[in-house]
Motif scaffolding. Structure first.
Motif, mmCIF file in Angstrom:
data_model
loop_
_atom_site.group_PDB
_atom_site.id
_atom_site.type_symbol
_atom_site.label_atom_id
_atom_site.label_comp_id
_atom_site.label_asym_id
_atom_site.label_seq_id
_atom_site.Cartn_x
_atom_site.Cartn_y
_atom_site.Cartn_z
ATOM 1 N N THR A 282 126.305 37.011 -15.246
ATOM 2 C CA THR A 282 124.870 36.951 -15.516
ATOM 3 C C THR A 282 124.100 37.541 -14.340
ATOM 4 O OG1 THR A 282 125.197 34.965 -16.807
ATOM 5 C CG2 THR A 282 122.968 35.403 -16.078
ATOM 6 N N PHE A 283 124.596 37.294 -13.148
ATOM 7 C CA PHE A 283 123.922 37.759 -11.942
ATOM 8 C C PHE A 283 124.472 39.102 -11.471
ATOM 9 C CE2 PHE A 283 124.229 33.085 -11.843
ATOM 10 C CZ PHE A 283 122.904 32.810 -12.091
ATOM 11 N N GLN A 284 125.557 39.558 -12.080
ATOM 12 C CA GLN A 284 126.212 40.807 -11.752
ATOM 13 C C GLN A 284 126.546 40.893 -10.261
ATOM 14 O OE1 GLN A 284 123.837 43.932 -13.479
ATOM 15 N NE2 GLN A 284 124.485 43.380 -15.525
ATOM 16 N N LEU A 285 127.195 39.836 -9.792
ATOM 17 C CA LEU A 285 127.658 39.855 -8.406
ATOM 18 C C LEU A 285 128.812 40.828 -8.282
ATOM 19 C CD1 LEU A 285 127.653 36.023 -7.684
ATOM 20 C CD2 LEU A 285 125.936 37.693 -7.014
ATOM 21 N N LYS A 286 128.904 41.466 -7.134
ATOM 22 C CA LYS A 286 129.970 42.434 -6.912
ATOM 23 C C LYS A 286 130.555 42.250 -5.524
ATOM 24 C CE LYS A 286 127.985 45.667 -10.063
ATOM 25 N NZ LYS A 286 127.536 46.915 -10.449
ATOM 26 N N GLY A 287 131.757 42.743 -5.390
ATOM 27 C CA GLY A 287 132.397 42.755 -4.086
ATOM 28 C C GLY A 287 132.577 41.382 -3.479
ATOM 29 N N GLU A 288 132.252 41.283 -2.207
ATOM 30 C CA GLU A 288 132.445 40.051 -1.444
ATOM 31 C C GLU A 288 131.638 38.898 -2.031
ATOM 32 O OE1 GLU A 288 134.040 37.590 1.624
ATOM 33 O OE2 GLU A 288 134.687 39.376 0.563
ATOM 34 N N ALA A 289 130.420 39.154 -2.510
ATOM 35 C CA ALA A 289 129.591 38.099 -3.093
ATOM 36 C C ALA A 289 130.268 37.506 -4.327
ATOM 37 C CB ALA A 289 128.203 38.624 -3.449
ATOM 38 N N ALA A 290 130.849 38.345 -5.189
ATOM 39 C CA ALA A 290 131.543 37.872 -6.383
ATOM 40 C C ALA A 290 132.788 37.083 -5.992
ATOM 41 C CB ALA A 290 131.906 39.051 -7.284
ATOM 42 N N ARG A 291 133.520 37.560 -4.981
ATOM 43 C CA ARG A 291 134.727 36.862 -4.526
ATOM 44 C C ARG A 291 134.389 35.470 -3.996
ATOM 45 N NH1 ARG A 291 137.513 35.230 -0.510
ATOM 46 N NH2 ARG A 291 136.108 35.964 1.106
ATOM 47 N N LEU A 292 133.358 35.377 -3.168
ATOM 48 C CA LEU A 292 132.968 34.087 -2.614
ATOM 49 C C LEU A 292 132.462 33.143 -3.699
ATOM 50 C CD1 LEU A 292 131.213 35.167 0.706
ATOM 51 C CD2 LEU A 292 133.396 33.959 0.447
ATOM 52 N N TYR A 293 131.714 33.678 -4.646
ATOM 53 C CA TYR A 293 131.223 32.847 -5.753
ATOM 54 C C TYR A 293 132.397 32.304 -6.560
ATOM 55 C CZ TYR A 293 128.321 31.314 -9.642
ATOM 56 O OH TYR A 293 127.709 30.549 -10.590
ATOM 57 N N GLY A 294 133.347 33.175 -6.890
ATOM 58 C CA GLY A 294 134.518 32.749 -7.650
ATOM 59 C C GLY A 294 135.339 31.718 -6.902
ATOM 60 N N LYS A 295 135.477 31.887 -5.603
ATOM 61 C CA LYS A 295 136.246 30.942 -4.786
ATOM 62 C C LYS A 295 135.572 29.577 -4.786
ATOM 63 C CE LYS A 295 138.085 30.165 -0.193
ATOM 64 N NZ LYS A 295 138.153 30.607 1.197
#
Length: 186
Positions: free
Chosen positions: A168-181
């Motif tokens: 929904t927020f279209q996080l990418k890269g490091e931001a997406a990785r940290l969010y998923g973690k």
């Protein structure tokens, strides 16, 4: 439905506010020290109406909120998202800091022994917007034609916390990785 739990408690009133979901509870001051008849009435109303709105509880702080919640059962904290500092199980959603639940979801139902209920306490309510929508899936199932019930009962699903809220927020890269973690533990 009006219930007089006992002489020491104000008249407890349960007022339905929706066709299949929701009721307002009036005449109660929430705390961790509610008497058994009042608590039983609240539990009964929750089972019947699925969502309860209890206004005028500005006296509740985080500790009082958790004390009341403990009367209803074991407290659960989100297994991957940190709780509010100083609390056992409070997940703070503050839109000023980007916290919000703006997608259809269930609360921590992806664990084996999931909570029977979630308790939300609104601190600041916007003049407009900020709506929370609820559904009664038991009523939805009960309303299905028999053929769809049979189909639904034969299906399997994987319920996981890895749902892609980040898309929904279209996080990418490091931001997406940290969010998923943090959120999904992946």
């Amino acid at each position: 439905m009006s219930i007089q739990p006992n002489e020491s408690v104000e008249l407890l009133e349960i007022v339905p506010i929706g066709g299949r979901v929701g009721a307002e509870v009036r005449g109660v001051r929430l705390s961790g020290e509610l008497d058994a008849p009042t608590l039983d009435s609240i539990r009964e109303a929750l089972l019947k109406h699925k969502v309860l709105f209890i206004r005028g509880q500005e006296h509740l702080d985080d500790a009082d909120h958790e004390a009341f919640a403990k009367l209803l059962g074991e407290l659960y904290s989100h297994p991957t998202v940190p709780t509010k500092p100083g609390s056992q199980s409070i997940l703070e959603l503050d839109s000023q800091h980007g916290g919000r639940a703006n997608a259809w979801h269930t609360d921590v139902t992806f664990i084996d022994a999931y909570p029977s209920a979630s308790i939300l306490r609104s601190i600041v309510i916007p003049a407009t917007g900020g709506d929370t929508v609820w559904s009664n899936t038991a009523a939805a199932y009960d309303s299905l034609p028999q053929e769809l019930k049979v189909l639904a009962e034969s299906l399997w699903a994987i319920h996981t916390n890895a749902y892609d809220y980040a898309a929904t927020f279209q996080l990418k890269g490091e931001a997406a990785r940290l969010y998923g973690k943090t959120f999904a533990g992946i």
